[in-house]
Motif scaffolding. Structure first.
Motif, PDB file in Angstrom:
ATOM      1  N   GLY A 129       0.817  -1.210   0.000  1.00 39.70           N
ATOM      2  CA  GLY A 129       0.000   0.000   0.000  1.00 39.70           C
ATOM      3  C   GLY A 129       0.846   1.253   0.000  1.00 39.70           C
ATOM      4  N   LEU A 130       0.265   2.335  -0.519  1.00 45.14           N
ATOM      5  CA  LEU A 130       0.911   3.647  -0.547  1.00 45.14           C
ATOM      6  C   LEU A 130      -0.040   4.669   0.037  1.00 45.14           C
ATOM      7  CD1 LEU A 130       2.422   3.505  -4.147  1.00 45.14           C
ATOM      8  CD2 LEU A 130       3.633   3.118  -1.990  1.00 45.14           C
ATOM      9  N   PHE A 131       0.490   5.593   0.849  1.00 42.78           N
ATOM     10  CA  PHE A 131      -0.331   6.547   1.574  1.00 42.78           C
ATOM     11  C   PHE A 131       0.313   7.929   1.594  1.00 42.78           C
ATOM     12  CE2 PHE A 131      -0.563   2.312   3.229  1.00 42.78           C
ATOM     13  CZ  PHE A 131      -1.915   2.029   3.356  1.00 42.78           C
ATOM     14  N   GLU A 132      -0.525   8.948   1.588  1.00 40.37           N
ATOM     15  CA  GLU A 132      -0.061  10.329   1.732  1.00 40.37           C
ATOM     16  C   GLU A 132      -0.912  11.002   2.804  1.00 40.37           C
ATOM     17  OE1 GLU A 132       0.847  13.230  -1.690  1.00 40.37           O
ATOM     18  OE2 GLU A 132      -1.064  13.953  -0.899  1.00 40.37           O
ATOM     19  N   LEU A 133      -0.270  11.657   3.788  1.00 45.80           N
ATOM     20  CA  LEU A 133      -0.958  12.377   4.845  1.00 45.80           C
ATOM     21  C   LEU A 133      -0.398  13.796   4.920  1.00 45.80           C
ATOM     22  CD1 LEU A 133      -0.343   9.234   5.878  1.00 45.80           C
ATOM     23  CD2 LEU A 133      -1.671   9.997   7.829  1.00 45.80           C
ATOM     24  N   TYR A 134      -1.171  14.687   5.511  1.00 45.16           N
ATOM     25  CA  TYR A 134      -0.661  16.042   5.739  1.00 45.16           C
ATOM     26  C   TYR A 134      -0.858  16.410   7.201  1.00 45.16           C
ATOM     27  CZ  TYR A 134      -5.547  17.662   5.480  1.00 45.16           C
ATOM     28  OH  TYR A 134      -6.888  17.849   5.699  1.00 45.16           O
ATOM     29  N   LYS A 135      -0.020  17.328   7.662  1.00 44.09           N
ATOM     30  CA  LYS A 135      -0.038  17.725   9.073  1.00 44.09           C
ATOM     31  C   LYS A 135      -1.091  18.803   9.281  1.00 44.09           C
ATOM     32  CE  LYS A 135       2.056  17.089  13.093  1.00 44.09           C
ATOM     33  NZ  LYS A 135       3.444  17.494  13.318  1.00 44.09           N
ATOM     34  N   MET A 136      -2.003  18.552  10.237  1.00 47.66           N
ATOM     35  CA  MET A 136      -3.025  19.527  10.600  1.00 47.66           C
ATOM     36  C   MET A 136      -2.936  19.728  12.109  1.00 47.66           C
ATOM     37  SD  MET A 136      -7.138  19.651   9.791  1.00 47.66           S
ATOM     38  CE  MET A 136      -7.552  18.300  10.907  1.00 47.66           C
ATOM     39  N   GLY A 137      -2.321  20.841  12.520  1.00 45.38           N
ATOM     40  CA  GLY A 137      -2.071  21.049  13.941  1.00 45.38           C
ATOM     41  C   GLY A 137      -1.046  20.045  14.418  1.00 45.38           C
ATOM     42  N   SER A 138      -1.410  19.258  15.404  1.00 48.78           N
ATOM     43  CA  SER A 138      -0.511  18.225  15.917  1.00 48.78           C
ATOM     44  C   SER A 138      -0.867  16.843  15.389  1.00 48.78           C
ATOM     45  CB  SER A 138      -0.553  18.212  17.452  1.00 48.78           C
ATOM     46  OG  SER A 138      -1.878  17.946  17.901  1.00 48.78           O
ATOM     47  N   SER A 139      -1.826  16.790  14.444  1.00 48.48           N
ATOM     48  CA  SER A 139      -2.309  15.506  13.941  1.00 48.48           C
ATOM     49  C   SER A 139      -1.963  15.318  12.465  1.00 48.48           C
ATOM     50  CB  SER A 139      -3.834  15.411  14.120  1.00 48.48           C
ATOM     51  OG  SER A 139      -4.199  15.549  15.476  1.00 48.48           O
ATOM     52  N   TRP A 140      -1.999  14.058  12.031  1.00 44.00           N
ATOM     53  CA  TRP A 140      -1.802  13.710  10.632  1.00 44.00           C
ATOM     54  C   TRP A 140      -3.128  13.272  10.036  1.00 44.00           C
ATOM     55  CZ3 TRP A 140       2.559  14.796   8.110  1.00 44.00           C
ATOM     56  CH2 TRP A 140       3.736  14.966   8.845  1.00 44.00           C
ATOM     57  N   VAL A 141      -3.467  13.836   8.856  1.00 44.29           N
ATOM     58  CA  VAL A 141      -4.744  13.545   8.200  1.00 44.29           C
ATOM     59  C   VAL A 141      -4.467  12.918   6.836  1.00 44.29           C
ATOM     60  CG1 VAL A 141      -6.899  14.516   7.294  1.00 44.29           C
ATOM     61  CG2 VAL A 141      -5.867  15.469   9.375  1.00 44.29           C
ATOM     62  N   MET A 142      -5.183  11.853   6.516  1.00 43.34           N
ATOM     63  CA  MET A 142      -4.999  11.185   5.239  1.00 43.34           C
ATOM     64  C   MET A 142      -5.490  12.062   4.101  1.00 43.34           C
ATOM     65  SD  MET A 142      -3.915   8.162   4.200  1.00 43.34           S
ATOM     66  CE  MET A 142      -4.313   7.000   5.506  1.00 43.34           C
ATOM     67  N   SER A 143      -4.681  12.185   3.044  1.00 42.46           N
ATOM     68  CA  SER A 143      -5.109  12.940   1.868  1.00 42.46           C
ATOM     69  C   SER A 143      -5.259  12.050   0.646  1.00 42.46           C
ATOM     70  CB  SER A 143      -4.119  14.067   1.562  1.00 42.46           C
ATOM     71  OG  SER A 143      -2.808  13.566   1.376  1.00 42.46           O
ATOM     72  N   ALA A 144      -4.542  10.943   0.576  1.00 38.00           N
ATOM     73  CA  ALA A 144      -4.662  10.014  -0.547  1.00 38.00           C
ATOM     74  C   ALA A 144      -4.079   8.665  -0.140  1.00 38.00           C
ATOM     75  CB  ALA A 144      -3.943  10.547  -1.779  1.00 38.00           C
ATOM     76  N   SER A 145      -4.630   7.590  -0.730  1.00 34.51           N
ATOM     77  CA  SER A 145      -4.082   6.279  -0.387  1.00 34.51           C
ATOM     78  C   SER A 145      -4.602   5.201  -1.334  1.00 34.51           C
ATOM     79  CB  SER A 145      -4.449   5.897   1.051  1.00 34.51           C
ATOM     80  OG  SER A 145      -5.824   5.632   1.135  1.00 34.51           O
ATOM     81  N   ASP A 146      -3.859   4.125  -1.384  1.00 30.87           N
ATOM     82  CA  ASP A 146      -4.312   2.863  -1.971  1.00 30.87           C
ATOM     83  C   ASP A 146      -3.647   1.754  -1.167  1.00 30.87           C
ATOM     84  OD1 ASP A 146      -5.047   0.639  -3.362  1.00 30.87           O
ATOM     85  OD2 ASP A 146      -4.499   1.407  -5.345  1.00 30.87           O
ATOM     86  N   PRO A 147      -4.383   1.146  -0.232  1.00 27.36           N
ATOM     87  CA  PRO A 147      -3.778   0.113   0.621  1.00 27.36           C
ATOM     88  C   PRO A 147      -3.640  -1.243  -0.049  1.00 27.36           C
ATOM     89  CG  PRO A 147      -6.041   0.508   1.263  1.00 27.36           C
ATOM     90  CD  PRO A 147      -5.744   1.494   0.190  1.00 27.36           C
ATOM     91  N   PHE A 148      -4.283  -1.423  -1.227  1.00 28.33           N
ATOM     92  CA  PHE A 148      -4.327  -2.750  -1.842  1.00 28.33           C
ATOM     93  C   PHE A 148      -3.788  -2.721  -3.272  1.00 28.33           C
ATOM     94  CE2 PHE A 148      -7.980  -2.439   1.131  1.00 28.33           C
ATOM     95  CZ  PHE A 148      -7.448  -3.226   2.134  1.00 28.33           C
ATOM     96  N   ILE A 149      -2.469  -2.670  -3.381  1.00 25.20           N
ATOM     97  CA  ILE A 149      -1.793  -2.706  -4.678  1.00 25.20           C
ATOM     98  C   ILE A 149      -1.166  -4.088  -4.818  1.00 25.20           C
ATOM     99  CG2 ILE A 149       0.046  -1.725  -6.093  1.00 25.20           C
ATOM    100  CD1 ILE A 149      -0.370   0.915  -4.594  1.00 25.20           C
ATOM    101  N   TYR A 150      -1.614  -4.827  -5.829  1.00 21.84           N
ATOM    102  CA  TYR A 150      -1.139  -6.197  -6.028  1.00 21.84           C
ATOM    103  C   TYR A 150      -0.031  -6.203  -7.074  1.00 21.84           C
ATOM    104  CZ  TYR A 150      -5.261  -7.564  -3.397  1.00 21.84           C
ATOM    105  OH  TYR A 150      -6.203  -7.703  -2.407  1.00 21.84           O
ATOM    106  N   THR A 151       1.184  -6.563  -6.676  1.00 18.74           N
ATOM    107  CA  THR A 151       2.325  -6.640  -7.586  1.00 18.74           C
ATOM    108  C   THR A 151       3.182  -7.834  -7.204  1.00 18.74           C
ATOM    109  OG1 THR A 151       3.794  -5.281  -6.217  1.00 18.74           O
ATOM    110  CG2 THR A 151       2.423  -4.124  -7.817  1.00 18.74           C
ATOM    111  N   GLY A 152       4.130  -8.140  -8.074  1.00 16.08           N
ATOM    112  CA  GLY A 152       5.100  -9.164  -7.754  1.00 16.08           C
ATOM    113  C   GLY A 152       4.630 -10.560  -8.111  1.00 16.08           C
ATOM    114  N   GLY A 153       5.315 -11.542  -7.581  1.00 18.32           N
ATOM    115  CA  GLY A 153       5.019 -12.940  -7.815  1.00 18.32           C
ATOM    116  C   GLY A 153       5.476 -13.774  -6.639  1.00 18.32           C
TER     117      GLY A 153
END
Length: 282
Positions: A129-153
């Motif tokens: 999976g790949l994720f992007e978050l941004y800082k809002m105050g003292s917290s991190w907020v998700m801005s984009a993601s894909d937790p289920f990327i199927y690759t490899g063998g």
């Protein structure tokens, strides 16, 4: 530069990540975070990573394997009958990175895993999976993601070898290769995963390496490629154009000698905003 990673969910879940489970995940944070090579990890980032893991893959943490066990069940219907397939993956955070982008502090996270329930055939992919978050105050907020990327063998994800790259003046993306082969032929795709409209998407898929064996003639043809980001050229959609260079070779594999002069193919790719993809331009 610090390296990190995450997945993509809605703003509601993103806010939930920053506000809940702080106490519940304190113990598991110490179990999960050591899988990351960057140490020490700031407390707020460690908590954000563990929250992402819990929301994306669940809370079944395996201390022996050092990963979260994600259980995937899929029901399909064939000829009026339901068939259930179940897969179990061992997933862990592998890389993270913090960057300043457009006056925001952003956290990039990559997770990677493998099948551990015995399904490890060559054609069986791993998950990451790949994720992007941004800082809002003292917290991190998700801005984009894909937790289920199927690759490899063989049940293992190739995302493990991806790296975060600067792909525009104010843009970062994950880049790496997805390789495979069969019957004397193999090849690699060079991939770029970037945040587009709140999702992590594959915006570039470029043929890069190849190996083609001709047994009847005792030769093989090989191409080895390289991708460079052209930072001095005009951007499109916020992305630098790409220069792809492939060096071609023909070799007699019995003597290990080259049987023809080497050639070089050089191509340019630019991002097409309306298609959300890099395309060949010359």
């Amino acid at each position: 530069m610090i390296t990190k990673r995450l997945t993509s969910l809605s703003l509601i879940i993103s806010l939930l990540l920053t506000a809940t489970s702080a106490v519940m995940l304190t113990t598991s944070a110490h179990a999960q975070i050591p899988t990351l090579p960057q140490m020490p990890i700031p407390t707020d980032i460690a908590q954000a990573i563990n929250n992402v893991m819990a929301v994306s893959y669940g809370s079944d943490y395996d201390k022996l394997r050092g990963c979260t066990l994600y259980h995937h069940k899929e029901v399909s219907n064939y000829d009026g009958k339901d068939y259930v397939s179940e897969d179990s993956y061992c997933i862990a955070p592998i890389k993270y990175q913090v960057e300043d982008v457009n006056s925001e502090t952003r956290l990039y996270l990559l997770t990677s895993g493998y099948v551990y329930d015995g399904k490890s055939g060559n054609a069986y992919p791993g998950i990451g999976g790949l994720f992007e978050l941004y800082k809002m105050g003292s917290s991190w907020v998700m801005s984009a993601s894909d937790p289920f990327i199927y690759t490899g063998g063989a049940g293992r994800s190739q995302l493990y070898d991806f790296d975060l790259s600067q792909v525009g003046d104010d843009k970062y993306a994950w880049t790496g290769k997805h390789c495979g082969g069969k019957g004397g032929q193999s090849g690699c795709l060079w991939l770029m995963y970037a945040s587009i409209d709140g999702k992590i998407k594959p915006v570039a898929e470029i043929d890069l390496d190849y190996h083609n064996e001709i047994a009847s003639k005792s030769i093989y043809h090989k191409g080895e490629g390289d991708v460079s980001h052209e930072r001095h050229k005009p951007m499109t959609g916020g992305f630098y154009p790409l220069t792809v260079t492939i060096e071609n070779t023909s070799v007699n594999y019995r003597t290990d000698k080259e049987i023809a002069p080497r050639t070089k193919d050089i191509s340019t790719y630019a991002y097409h905003p309306s298609k959300q993809q890099f395309e060949l331009v010359e």
